[in-house]
Design an enzyme around this catalytic site. Structure first.
Site, PDB file in Angstrom:
ATOM      1  N   TYR A 170     -45.476  15.036  12.097  1.00 23.51           N
ATOM      2  CA  TYR A 170     -45.787  13.909  12.983  1.00 23.51           C
ATOM      3  C   TYR A 170     -45.358  12.566  12.374  1.00 23.51           C
ATOM      4  CZ  TYR A 170     -48.311  17.163  15.969  1.00 23.51           C
ATOM      5  OH  TYR A 170     -48.625  18.201  16.809  1.00 23.51           O
ATOM      6  N   VAL A 186     -49.879  21.516  20.474  1.00 23.31           N
ATOM      7  CA  VAL A 186     -48.428  21.452  20.282  1.00 23.31           C
ATOM      8  C   VAL A 186     -47.984  22.762  19.632  1.00 23.31           C
ATOM      9  CG1 VAL A 186     -46.517  20.214  19.206  1.00 23.31           C
ATOM     10  CG2 VAL A 186     -48.565  18.963  19.948  1.00 23.31           C
ATOM     11  N   GLY A 221     -37.797  24.964  13.967  1.00 24.58           N
ATOM     12  CA  GLY A 221     -36.752  24.450  13.096  1.00 24.58           C
ATOM     13  C   GLY A 221     -35.468  24.072  13.823  1.00 24.58           C
ATOM     14  N   GLY A 250     -35.529  21.654  16.230  1.00 24.91           N
ATOM     15  CA  GLY A 250     -35.722  20.320  16.774  1.00 24.91           C
ATOM     16  C   GLY A 250     -36.495  20.318  18.086  1.00 24.91           C
ATOM     17  N   LEU A 251     -37.000  21.481  18.493  1.00 25.78           N
ATOM     18  CA  LEU A 251     -37.685  21.547  19.790  1.00 25.78           C
ATOM     19  C   LEU A 251     -39.071  20.889  19.751  1.00 25.78           C
ATOM     20  CD1 LEU A 251     -36.630  25.107  21.033  1.00 25.78           C
ATOM     21  CD2 LEU A 251     -35.680  22.891  21.679  1.00 25.78           C
ATOM     22  N   GLY A 252     -39.744  20.991  18.592  1.00 28.27           N
ATOM     23  CA  GLY A 252     -41.035  20.307  18.451  1.00 28.27           C
ATOM     24  C   GLY A 252     -40.854  18.808  18.667  1.00 28.27           C
ATOM     25  N   LYS A 253     -39.806  18.299  18.079  1.00 31.25           N
ATOM     26  CA  LYS A 253     -39.437  16.889  18.221  1.00 31.25           C
ATOM     27  C   LYS A 253     -39.196  16.528  19.698  1.00 31.25           C
ATOM     28  CE  LYS A 253     -36.455  14.453  14.898  1.00 31.25           C
ATOM     29  NZ  LYS A 253     -35.387  14.794  13.921  1.00 31.25           N
TER      30      LYS A 253
END
Ligand SMILES: CC(C)(COP(=O)(O)OP(=O)(O)OC[C@H]1O[C@@H](n2cnc3c(N)ncnc32)[C@H](O)[C@@H]1OP(=O)(O)O)[C@@H](O)C(=O)NCCC(=O)NCCS
Ligand SMILES: CC(C)(COP(=O)(O)OP(=O)(O)OC[C@H]1O[C@@H](n2cnc3c(N)ncnc32)[C@H](O)[C@@H]1OP(=O)(O)O)[C@@H](O)C(=O)NCCC(=O)NCCS
Lengths: 174, 174
Positions: A154, A111, A119, A121-124
């Site tokens: 996570y 990931v 920061g 929100g793209l990881g989300k």
């Protein structure tokens, strides 16, 4: 602090080659401004290996032989990528993949969001998309191994650490 | 207490149908007696689903839809089974499988030895065999999720719990 909202729209840039992409709109939390970042979400498994290497480089991961990366991608059940398209240029800015038996279990690996895009929100978005696709495939156990500094990332996404005392274990060659 | 030593011999019962099986000899720790249990090790992916269900039943695991089990086996990279052959009968007495991207990572699932055959070193044999095959395939990260009561079983086999603070995490549908 920015929260995200993703509208999946059909791209109208180039209907034929873009059919696997979905446009992503990142909204500023205050909602007074739409931050239109030209970022597209894709489940296409055809990843440019050099771009992926650059992305992993950008967060300081060790280089891996491209031949092996190619095999690993081929044998991943789901691959999610985020691509920024500006004018004629495109850039891989986010990535995640999952291995799975396509019946019961899946494990999420690799990931990564480019530092310039962290920061937002793209990881989300990437993890949500993985979960959504795995749930659609009726996978009941979605797992991952988290470095200590991303455990709370996570947790925010609903992952539970050591549920009922189940322990993640690793074997290394001696 | 028994330790194991496995000699891989070609079966001579039925050379054509047995070519995927390897005979396993379990040695008593005192070495004064060879406990010849007619147990064969196989990497054949063609598992009898009903026998596997019976084996999982024998250790109290919840029943799973055979259709999904079939898909999960098809999408496992390695399947190890232990079969006892006596006269014309054969019985599945041990099982384990691994999913993998065939490049970097593998995860071991569904490790089970029939209660009548536990404590003989067969669990060890199955895991050793998985590790050996994964190492041959140059997989560097071999992982698993262990219930609290089997953590020390895997520790004895060289698995490390939460190395460098890396945490196993699970996502469940709400
Ligand atoms: C970890 C990573 C994927 C997060 O991606 P991101 O796009 O920056 O994260 P998001 O913006 O979607 O963050 C979602 C939420 O998690 C929080 N968060 C993000 N990174 C976090 C971290 N390292 N620790 C704790 N919380 C974190 C955010 O603050 C945000 O919280 P909010 O919903 O309350 O606002 C990214 O930082 C990255 O690529 N890191 C380097 C590679 C890496 O470590 N990958 C994980 C390997 S196990
Ligand atoms: C866990 C299991 C696979 C072990 O198989 P086994 O054939 O009985 O184990 P072995 O005889 O190979 O044991 C190898 C070593 O581990 C030890 N061991 C076995 N089970 C153990 C346990 N539950 N806890 C601690 N140590 C254990 C043995 O004493 C032996 O030690 P030694 O080398 O010092 O003599 C088996 O008990 C089983 O199928 N259990 C039910 C299903 C299960 O829980 N599977 C794991 C899912 S995460």
């Amino acid at each position: 602090m920015i929260f995200w909202k993703n509208f999946f729209q059909n791209s109208n840039i180039n209907a034929s080659s873009e059919k696997n992409f979905k446009k992503l709109i990142v909204l500023d939390k205050t909602c007074d401004k739409i931050e239109f970042k030209d970022i597209y979400l894709s489940s296409n498994k055809n990843i440019n290996l050099y771009e992926l290497e650059q992305l992993c480089d950008s967060v300081g991961w060790v280089k891996r032989p491209l031949k092996k990366v190619k095999i690993a991608l081929k044998n991943s059940s789901i691959i999610i990528s985020l691509i920024q398209k500006k004018d004629a240029n495109s850039k891989l800015v986010g990535f995640a993949r999952a291995t799975s038996d396509n019946g019961f279990n899946a494990t999420i690996w690799d990931v990564v969001i480019h530092p310039d895009f962290q920061g937002l929100g793209l990881g989300k978005v990437v993890i949500h998309q993985l979960i959504q696709q795995l749930r659609q495939a009726e996978i009941s156990t979605i797992t991952l191994f988290a470095e200590p500094d991303v455990v709370s990332f996570y947790k925010k996404l609903g992952f539970i650490k050591d549920p009922d005392g189940v322990k993640g274990m690793f074997w290394y060659p001696r």
